[in-house]
Design a protein around this motif. Structure first.
Motif, PDB file in Angstrom:
ATOM      1  N   ARG A 430     -54.867 -78.339  41.793  1.00 16.02           N
ATOM      2  CA  ARG A 430     -55.302 -76.950  41.938  1.00 16.02           C
ATOM      3  C   ARG A 430     -54.863 -76.152  40.718  1.00 16.02           C
ATOM      4  NH1 ARG A 430     -52.239 -75.290  47.314  1.00 16.02           N
ATOM      5  NH2 ARG A 430     -53.343 -77.183  47.937  1.00 16.02           N
ATOM      6  N   PRO A 431     -55.551 -75.052  40.423  1.00  9.59           N
ATOM      7  CA  PRO A 431     -55.191 -74.282  39.215  1.00  9.59           C
ATOM      8  C   PRO A 431     -53.804 -73.659  39.334  1.00  9.59           C
ATOM      9  CG  PRO A 431     -56.840 -73.118  40.526  1.00  9.59           C
ATOM     10  CD  PRO A 431     -56.704 -74.481  41.128  1.00  9.59           C
ATOM     11  N   ALA A 432     -53.212 -73.391  38.187  1.00  8.03           N
ATOM     12  CA  ALA A 432     -51.882 -72.778  38.149  1.00  8.03           C
ATOM     13  C   ALA A 432     -51.750 -71.968  36.877  1.00  8.03           C
ATOM     14  CB  ALA A 432     -50.791 -73.850  38.215  1.00  8.03           C
ATOM     15  N   LEU A 433     -50.933 -70.941  36.928  1.00  9.22           N
ATOM     16  CA  LEU A 433     -50.598 -70.139  35.754  1.00  9.22           C
ATOM     17  C   LEU A 433     -49.162 -70.436  35.352  1.00  9.22           C
ATOM     18  CD1 LEU A 433     -52.137 -66.648  36.666  1.00  9.22           C
ATOM     19  CD2 LEU A 433     -53.179 -68.498  35.333  1.00  9.22           C
ATOM     20  N   VAL A 434     -48.912 -70.479  34.053  1.00  7.79           N
ATOM     21  CA  VAL A 434     -47.560 -70.665  33.527  1.00  7.79           C
ATOM     22  C   VAL A 434     -47.094 -69.312  33.017  1.00  7.79           C
ATOM     23  CG1 VAL A 434     -46.116 -71.960  31.933  1.00  7.79           C
ATOM     24  CG2 VAL A 434     -48.184 -73.017  32.867  1.00  7.79           C
ATOM     25  N   VAL A 435     -46.102 -68.745  33.690  1.00  9.03           N
ATOM     26  CA  VAL A 435     -45.692 -67.363  33.447  1.00  9.03           C
ATOM     27  C   VAL A 435     -44.341 -67.329  32.744  1.00  9.03           C
ATOM     28  CG1 VAL A 435     -44.999 -65.204  34.567  1.00  9.03           C
ATOM     29  CG2 VAL A 435     -46.995 -66.466  35.398  1.00  9.03           C
ATOM     30  N   GLY A 436     -44.308 -66.746  31.552  1.00  9.48           N
ATOM     31  CA  GLY A 436     -43.067 -66.600  30.808  1.00  9.48           C
ATOM     32  C   GLY A 436     -42.405 -65.274  31.126  1.00  9.48           C
ATOM     33  N   TYR A 437     -41.521 -65.279  32.115  1.00  7.63           N
ATOM     34  CA  TYR A 437     -40.900 -64.014  32.529  1.00  7.63           C
ATOM     35  C   TYR A 437     -39.810 -63.572  31.558  1.00  7.63           C
ATOM     36  CZ  TYR A 437     -37.696 -67.440  34.672  1.00  7.63           C
ATOM     37  OH  TYR A 437     -36.854 -68.508  34.900  1.00  7.63           O
ATOM     38  N   GLY A 438     -39.454 -64.417  30.593  1.00  6.71           N
ATOM     39  CA  GLY A 438     -38.472 -63.999  29.595  1.00  6.71           C
ATOM     40  C   GLY A 438     -39.080 -63.232  28.448  1.00  6.71           C
ATOM     41  N   THR A 439     -40.406 -63.256  28.306  1.00 11.26           N
ATOM     42  CA  THR A 439     -41.052 -62.737  27.104  1.00 11.26           C
ATOM     43  C   THR A 439     -41.036 -61.215  26.971  1.00 11.26           C
ATOM     44  OG1 THR A 439     -42.508 -64.671  27.097  1.00 11.26           O
ATOM     45  CG2 THR A 439     -43.202 -62.779  25.777  1.00 11.26           C
ATOM     46  N   PRO A 440     -41.408 -60.444  28.007  1.00  5.89           N
ATOM     47  CA  PRO A 440     -41.564 -58.995  27.772  1.00  5.89           C
ATOM     48  C   PRO A 440     -40.232 -58.301  27.523  1.00  5.89           C
ATOM     49  CG  PRO A 440     -42.594 -59.697  29.861  1.00  5.89           C
ATOM     50  CD  PRO A 440     -41.712 -60.806  29.400  1.00  5.89           C
ATOM     51  N   PRO A 441     -40.227 -57.245  26.714  1.00  2.53           N
ATOM     52  CA  PRO A 441     -39.038 -56.390  26.660  1.00  2.53           C
ATOM     53  C   PRO A 441     -38.830 -55.724  28.010  1.00  2.53           C
ATOM     54  CG  PRO A 441     -40.867 -55.393  25.460  1.00  2.53           C
ATOM     55  CD  PRO A 441     -41.305 -56.767  25.837  1.00  2.53           C
ATOM     56  N   GLU A 442     -37.627 -55.290  28.264  1.00  6.68           N
ATOM     57  CA  GLU A 442     -37.277 -54.793  29.598  1.00  6.68           C
ATOM     58  C   GLU A 442     -38.160 -53.638  30.043  1.00  6.68           C
ATOM     59  OE1 GLU A 442     -35.528 -54.942  33.191  1.00  6.68           O
ATOM     60  OE2 GLU A 442     -35.145 -56.343  31.537  1.00  6.68           O
ATOM     61  N   HIS A 443     -38.515 -52.743  29.108  1.00  6.21           N
ATOM     62  CA  HIS A 443     -39.257 -51.550  29.504  1.00  6.21           C
ATOM     63  C   HIS A 443     -40.668 -51.869  29.990  1.00  6.21           C
ATOM     64  CE1 HIS A 443     -41.907 -51.441  25.987  1.00  6.21           C
ATOM     65  NE2 HIS A 443     -40.866 -51.758  25.253  1.00  6.21           N
ATOM     66  N   SER A 444     -41.205 -53.056  29.647  1.00  2.12           N
ATOM     67  CA  SER A 444     -42.576 -53.369  30.062  1.00  2.12           C
ATOM     68  C   SER A 444     -42.645 -54.444  31.142  1.00  2.12           C
ATOM     69  CB  SER A 444     -43.409 -53.814  28.853  1.00  2.12           C
ATOM     70  OG  SER A 444     -42.990 -55.078  28.399  1.00  2.12           O
ATOM     71  N   PHE A 445     -41.497 -54.934  31.611  1.00  2.00           N
ATOM     72  CA  PHE A 445     -41.525 -56.039  32.568  1.00  2.00           C
ATOM     73  C   PHE A 445     -42.138 -55.619  33.900  1.00  2.00           C
ATOM     74  CE2 PHE A 445     -39.294 -59.019  35.579  1.00  2.00           C
ATOM     75  CZ  PHE A 445     -39.988 -60.151  35.177  1.00  2.00           C
ATOM     76  N   ALA A 446     -41.788 -54.431  34.389  1.00  2.00           N
ATOM     77  CA  ALA A 446     -42.353 -53.974  35.662  1.00  2.00           C
ATOM     78  C   ALA A 446     -43.865 -53.836  35.572  1.00  2.00           C
ATOM     79  CB  ALA A 446     -41.712 -52.645  36.074  1.00  2.00           C
ATOM     80  N   GLY A 447     -44.366 -53.291  34.463  1.00  2.00           N
ATOM     81  CA  GLY A 447     -45.810 -53.164  34.285  1.00  2.00           C
ATOM     82  C   GLY A 447     -46.496 -54.515  34.210  1.00  2.00           C
TER      83      GLY A 447
END
Length: 458
Positions: A430-447
Motif C-alpha cells: 500500500r502507498p506510504a509517505l516518508v515524513v522528515g519531522y526533523g527538517t522544518p525550523p521550529e516556527h514552521s513545524f505546526a504549519g
C-alpha cells in the motif's frame, strides 16, 4: 538565506527577501515567520528583522495585518520562471524548495545548528593548532579529530576504533565512493544493497564500477539470508534504523551478517547515519563492535549537526585501509582542516554531546507531536518504524490515492513531502509517505503538520 554584510544586516535581509519574492521562492500570500522566530533562526536582533519587514511592507513587497501576520503581497510575482532543472535531476533534494513547508527526509533542523558553540570551538582550535595543520596533512584526517572520534564512537556507539584506522571524509557520499573504489581495487565486483534506500547511494556505488544487487527489506530489516543465493563481495546495511522503512536489524540478522562476512571473506558496510537518535530506549550498539575485522563503520555529521559541515568518517578494517587511503588521495587529498579541528574541539570539550542531547529531546517531542496530530487529523493512517531518527513512515489505508497524487495535493497546500516509491518502495502493498519531522525550523513545524493532516484528510 544568505545575508550580505556589506550594507549592514538589515539591508542584507531586505535584499535576500526581495530576491526570494522576485524569483518565486516566496509565492504571493506566503506567510513569513514572526520577527521573533526569524530573528532567532538567523541569529539577529528582533528589531533588525522587524525593521526589514517594515521597509518591505512600505515598498509593497509584503503586507502586514493584525491577526494575519506578515505575508508576501498578492501582487508580487516572479520576474522570470523558476528553473526546474535541478529539481528534475535531484528530486529528493531540490523539488519543492519553493514551498513554505518542508517535511522531506534527509535533513536535520538547520536553524538549530549550534552556531555559538561552533564559533567558540573554532577560536579554541585555532589558538591550539600547530603551524603544520594548515599545510598538506595526513589523508586520513587530522589526528586531533581521529582521536576524538575514536573515544566518542567507543563511548556512545560501542565502536571498536583505533585512530589509525579512521578515515575522515568530505561527506558520506565521498565515504561510500572511496569504499566502492577500494573494493574494486581489491578485486570486488558486486555489492548487495538494501532494496529500500537513497537513490544516490546506488549511483555512487555504480560509478565505482561495482554491480549492485537489491537485498529485500521486511519488518526485521534487511534479509541477510538472501545473500546465500547471490554472489556479493560486500553488503551495505543501515542496522540501527533502516532508511526509509525505519525498522532496526533484528539480533538474529545482525549475527547472520557477521557470520556471512566470516564465511565468505566479504565486507559489511554499516551506515550509522542517525544512530544517536533513539527515543524509546538506549540506542543499540553499532554492528561493527561484533566484528571490527570485517565491518566498516560509516558515520556522519550531516544529521547530528548539518549537511553543510561536510564531514563524515569511516572506521576501516586494517586490510582495507591502504586502498581507502589511496582513493582519498586521488579524490581530494584531504578534507577541510579547520572544520576538522573545530569538530575535534567540539567533541573533546563536551559541546557536541550537549548538542546531541538537546536535539534528541527536540526530535522526540516532534515525533510525539506528529503522532498526536495524525491521530486527531488523519486517524486512518498508521505511523510505522521504531521511535528513532529524524523521519517516520506514514502507511496509508486501503483505497487511498496514489503517492504521486498525495505529493501533488500536499504541494498545493504548500507542503513538500515524498512517497516511499522514491526510495525503491514501488512494490509495497500500500502507498506510504516518508515524513522528515526533523527538517522544518521550529516556527514552521505546526504549519507543516496542519498541511500534512489536511493532505491526508482530504
Amino acid at each position: 538565506m544568505e545575508l550580505r554584510s556589506g550594507g549592514g544586516l538589515r539591508s542584507g535581509l531586505e535584499a535576500a527577501l526581495r530576491s526570494a519574492v522576485r524569483d518565486g521562492r516566496l509565492a504571493p500570500g506566503t506567510r513569513l515567520p514572526s520577527s521573533r522566530a526569524l530573528a532567532q533562526d538567523l541569529g539577529l536582533a528582533r528589531n533588525t528583522v522587524a525593521d526589514a519587514y517594515g521597509q518591505l511592507v512600505a515598498e509593497g513587497w509584503l503586507t502586514a495585518r493584525q491577526g494575519s501576520g506578515t505575508r508576501v503581497a498578492p501582487g508580487a510575482r516572479p520576474q522570470t520562471p523558476v528553473s526546474r532543472s535541478v529539481a528534475l535531476a535531484f528530486p529528493g533534494l531540490a523539488a519543492g524548495d519553493h514551498l513554505p513547508y518542508d517535511l522531506r527526509p534527509g535533513s536535520p533542523d538547520l536553524s538549530s545548528f549550534p552556531r555559538t558553540a561552533w564559533v567558540a570551538a573554532t577560536r579554541q582550535a585555532m589558538a591550539k593548532a600547530p603551524h603544520d595543520a594548515f599545510g598538506y596533512t595526513d589523508p586520513r584526517g587530522r589526528e586531533e579529530l581521529r582521536q576524538a572520534l575514536a573515544e566518542y564512537l567507543s563511548r556512545v556507539r560501542g565502536v571498536r576504533a583505533d585512530p589509525d584506522l579512521i578515515m575522515v571524509c568530505t561527506g558520506y557520499v565521498q565515504a561510500i565512493g572511496l569504499l566502492g573504489k577500494a573494493l574494486v581495487e581489491l578485486g570486488g565486483q558486486r555489492i548487495a544493497v538494501e532494496a529500500l534506500g537513497f537513490p544516490d547511494t546506488l549511483t555512487v556505488l555504480r560509478a565505482s564500477s561495482l554491480a549492485t544487487t537489491p537485498l529485500p527489506v521486511d519488518e526485521y530489516g534487511a534479509d541477510i539470508g538472501a545473500l546465500a543465493g547471490q554472489p556479493a563481495d560486500a553488503v551495505l546495511l543501515t542496522p540501527a534504523h533502516q532508511f526509509p522503512s525505519g525498522v532496526a536489524l533484528s539480533p538474529e540478522r545482525r549475527t547472520a551478517a557477521v557470520a556471512w562476512a566470516h564465511a565468505t571473506g566479504g565486507v559489511v558496510i554499516e551506515d550509522d547515519y542517525d544512530g544517536e537518535f533513539r527515543y524509546d530506549r538506549q540506542p543499540v550498539g553499532a554492528l561493527q563492535g561484533l566484528d571490527p575485522a570485517n565491518v566498516v563503520y560509516a558515520g556522519t555529521a550531516s544529521k547530528s549537526l548539518a549537511p553543510g559541515v561536510r564531514l563524515a568518517w569511516l572506521v576501516v578494517p586494517e586490510r582495507l585501509m591502504e586502498p581507502v587511503v589511496r582513493q582519498k588521495r586521488l579524490a581530494d587529498r584531504q578534507s577541510p582542516v579547520i572544520d576538522q579541528l573545530t569538530l575535534a574541539e567540539l567533541i573533546a570539550g563536551g559541546a557536541y554531546d550537549r548538542h546531541v542531547r538537546r536535539m534528541r529531546l527536540r526530535y522526540r517531542q516532534r515525533r510525539d507531536r506528529l503522532v498526536t496530530a495524525l491521530a486527531a487529523g488523519a486517524p486512518d493512517v498508521r505511523v510505522s518504524g521504531i521511535a528513532a531518527g529524524l523521519h517516520a513512515v506514514i502507511e496509508l489505508p486501503d483505497g487511498s490515492p496514489s503517492e504521486a497524487e498525495l505529493v501533488k495535493r500536499a504541494a498545493g497546500l504548500g507542503l513538500a513531502v515524498t512517497g516511499m516509491e522514491m526510495y525503491g518502495g514501488s512494490g509495497a502493498e500500500r502507498p506510504a509517505l516518508v515524513v522528515g519531522y526533523g527538517t522544518p525550523p521550529e516556527h514552521s513545524f505546526a504549519g507543516a503538520l496542519r498541511a500534512l493532516c489536511a493532505t491526508l484528510a482530504a
